[in-house]
Design a protein around this motif. Structure first.
Motif, short mmCIF file in Angstrom:
data_model
loop_
_atom_site.label_atom_id
_atom_site.label_comp_id
_atom_site.label_asym_id
_atom_site.label_seq_id
_atom_site.Cartn_x
_atom_site.Cartn_y
_atom_site.Cartn_z
N LEU A 9 0.83 -1.21 0.00
CA LEU A 9 0.00 0.00 0.00
C LEU A 9 0.86 1.25 0.00
N GLU A 10 2.07 1.13 0.54
CA GLU A 10 2.98 2.27 0.60
C GLU A 10 3.36 2.73 -0.81
N LEU A 11 3.42 1.76 -1.75
CA LEU A 11 3.72 2.11 -3.14
C LEU A 11 2.67 3.08 -3.68
N LEU A 12 1.39 2.74 -3.46
CA LEU A 12 0.32 3.59 -3.96
C LEU A 12 0.33 4.94 -3.27
N GLN A 13 0.59 4.95 -1.95
CA GLN A 13 0.62 6.21 -1.21
C GLN A 13 1.74 7.12 -1.73
N ILE A 24 0.65 15.80 -11.58
CA ILE A 24 0.56 14.90 -12.73
C ILE A 24 -0.34 13.73 -12.37
N ASP A 25 -0.67 12.91 -13.37
CA ASP A 25 -1.57 11.78 -13.18
C ASP A 25 -0.87 10.71 -12.33
N PRO A 26 -1.51 10.23 -11.22
CA PRO A 26 -0.90 9.17 -10.39
C PRO A 26 -0.56 7.92 -11.18
N ASN A 27 -1.37 7.63 -12.22
CA ASN A 27 -1.11 6.44 -13.05
C ASN A 27 0.27 6.50 -13.70
N LEU A 28 0.70 7.72 -14.05
CA LEU A 28 2.03 7.87 -14.67
C LEU A 28 3.13 7.49 -13.69
N MET A 33 6.94 3.20 -11.72
CA MET A 33 7.35 2.20 -10.72
C MET A 33 7.37 0.80 -11.34
N GLU A 34 6.34 0.51 -12.16
CA GLU A 34 6.29 -0.79 -12.82
C GLU A 34 7.52 -0.99 -13.71
N ARG A 57 -3.91 -1.33 -8.81
CA ARG A 57 -4.17 0.07 -8.42
C ARG A 57 -4.97 0.17 -7.12
N LYS A 58 -5.53 -0.94 -6.64
CA LYS A 58 -6.30 -0.90 -5.38
C LYS A 58 -5.51 -1.43 -4.20
N THR A 59 -4.85 -2.58 -4.41
CA THR A 59 -4.15 -3.21 -3.28
C THR A 59 -2.67 -2.86 -3.22
#
Length: 542
Positions: A9-13, A24-28, A33-34, A57-59
């Motif tokens: 979850l820290e990755l998404l945060q 910028i867009d979080p998806n970018l 990261m990917e 994108r959720k977990t």
């Protein structure tokens, strides 16, 4: 470092935090990261493998997969990322070329070097996304005015904070000797936005003519609403400017609207431009009239326009000469920029002297070639005859209107003129042949012996040479170099050949040589005519 459940979850945060900070867009950020994790995995499993990483994108769970593609036997090159149909049958049912086989692989442990590399990839991707966002934001704002904050000055160039990035106001785009201190507010014109390797570059200006036009648009509601249009602007930044305006509403005076009550509107623009004096001039479709307006405050006696050369002669009274030219030529230079014409200013005395010189030159021409006395030669010039061709081939009635000229005298004048012209033609043709001109050029319709001689002297000796010429090489023209109009002399320019005539003769030569199909020329001409008809229809409907 391993991607465990504790830090998934820290990755998404982290991605969301970086995206908010850089707008910028979080998806970018997640995609960056990917890619960084995939690079780290390749360093562990092998650079030739096609390792891909997908972050939920959720977990926040990162899934590592290996992808292999089915290829033809002879195309198999990378054994780690590709396999043949036969090899694929071990893993897939009915494999076909182009299919892919995806299998999950264990996550990798990221060492210090791999983690640093991943960080660099993420930072690079974020920077690229930030640059793209900045470019997209400003690319459509070129040609508008923006307010910024001065950050610093580097070698005379001012770096301006424009909110979503930095822009540059170059030294030559500043008015006069303007200087700025950090945190000064500045109003500037966005001249250009370019995508460059080091990121988008935003170039600002305060000297561009468009800057003044935009300032007037902000101060004059009628311009903003389209009732008044700014047709042209010419500036000597920080010193003086001229702006031409036209009103599409007969009840509104364009000059008065731009000046404003007690000069309030124009004064607001003057204050922004460091006291630059502004002449507001009414636009006129008639170029000579417009030029007379543009040369204000000087008074003009006469205007002679040469449309083909884009040149204009202006005659002013002696006492108005210095005012028309202006200090260091400023007034005439701005008027020239405003009208797009080369302006030659002369006094009435200078024009009279020039006309007298031309009169004497033509008088001598007729005296020497037609064996006339001075008085008779002057009569011809006074009646508007300028050369021997006009005398030789004009309708005889036009000679009979001259005092003292009867039919016998007129016939004698024409006979003498034709004899002289024939002798000249014969001599010119002999000279051309001596220079090596071939019959193909001599027999080409539309070229006189004098033209052929001039072409020969310019090393154009065959029809093929003639067909390779450009129209401006024959008729001459004008080009703009560093803002100055420069004359290009044409080989046939002394014979009053226009660009259209030159184009027609060149294309005729190419058709005769078989280089161009006449049917294609006709089709092009019909298309051009249809286009003009369509434009005319649109204008009529409008």
């Amino acid at each position: 470092m391993a991607i465990t459940s504790a830090n998934q979850l820290e990755l998404l945060q982290t991605a969301e935090a970086v995206a908010r900070e850089k707008m910028i867009d979080p998806n970018l950020v997640v995609e960056a990261m990917e890619e960084s994790l995939a690079r780290a995995a390749k360093s562990r499993y092998g650079a030739e493998m096609d390792i891909r990483v997908a972050i939920d994108r959720k977990t926040g769970r990162a899934t590592f997969t290996r992808v292999r593609t089915v290829v033809e036997d002879e195309e198999l090159e990378n054994y780690q990322a590709e396999f043949t149909v036969e090899q694929a049958k071990q893993y897939m049912d009915s494999p076909a070329v182009g299919d892919t086989y995806v299998e999950e692989v264990p996550p990798v442990e990221m060492g210090r070097i791999a983690a640093q590399s991943a960080k660099q990839v993420i930072l690079q991707k974020v920077r690229e996304a930030e640059r793209d966002r900045q470019y997209e934001e400003f690319k459509d704002r070129a040609g508008t005015i923006i307010n910024g904050l001065v950050k610093r000055e580097e070698y005379g160039n001012v770096i301006v904070d424009v909110g979503a990035g930095e822009a540059i106001l170059r030294r030559n785009e500043k008015i006069g000797r303007e200087s700025y201190r950090p945190n000064d507010r500045i109003r500037v014109y966005i001249k250009d936005v370019r995508r460059e390797q080091r990121g988008p570059q935003i170039f600002l200006s305060r000297t561009a003519p468009e800057f003044m036009a935009e300032l007037f648009k902000m101060e004059v509601p009628e311009i903003y609403d389209g009732i008044i249009e700014i047709k042209a602007v010419a500036r000597d930044p920080g010193s003086r400017a001229k702006i031409a305006v036209i009103s599409y509403d007969g009840s509104i005076d364009p000059v008065g609207a731009c000046v404003g009550m007690r000069g309030s509107r124009v004064q607001a623009v003057v204050n922004e431009l460091q006291g630059e004096k502004i002449d507001i001039i009414p636009w006129n479709e008639d170029q000579p009239t417009f030029l007379v307006n543009a040369l204000q405050p000087a008074e003009v006696s006469k205007v002679v326009l040469d449309e083909e050369a884009g040149k204009i002669e202006v005659v002013v009274p002696e006492e108005q000469l210095s005012l028309a030219i202006g200090r260091r030529g400023q007034n005439v230079r701005l008027a020239s920029q405003l009208t797009g014409l080369d302006i030659d200013i002369m006094t009435e005395e200078q024009e009279s002297a020039r006309r007298q010189a031309e009169f004497e030159l033509r008088t001598k021409l007729f005296m020497d070639n037609l064996d006339l006395d001075e008085f008779f030669a002057q009569l011809l010039v006074s009646e508007g005859f300028t050369n021997l061709e006009e005398v030789a081939y004009v309708e005889i009635d036009e000679l009979l209107v001259i005092d003292g000229v009867d039919e016998d005298t007129a016939n004698e004048l024409q006979a003498r003129a034709r004899d002289v012209l024939e002798a000249r033609n014969k001599a010119a043709l002999e000279n051309a042949r001596a220079l090596g001109v071939e019959d193909s050029l001599v027999e080409f319709e539309g070229l006189t012996p004098q033209m052929i001689e001039a072409l020969a002297k310019d090393d154009v000796k065959t029809l093929e040479d003639f067909a390779t010429c450009a129209d401006w090489e024959l008729a001459g023209g004008w080009t703009t170099v560093d803002g100055e109009r420069v004359k290009d002399d044409g080989v046939l320019e002394p014979f009053d050949i226009s660009l259209e005539d030159a184009q027609t003769m060149i294309m005729t030569a190419r058709v005769l040589l078989g280089w161009v199909d006449p049917a294609e020329l006709e089709a092009d001409a019909e298309e051009e005519l249809d286009g003009e008809d369509a434009d005319l229809t649109e204008e009529t409907e409008a």
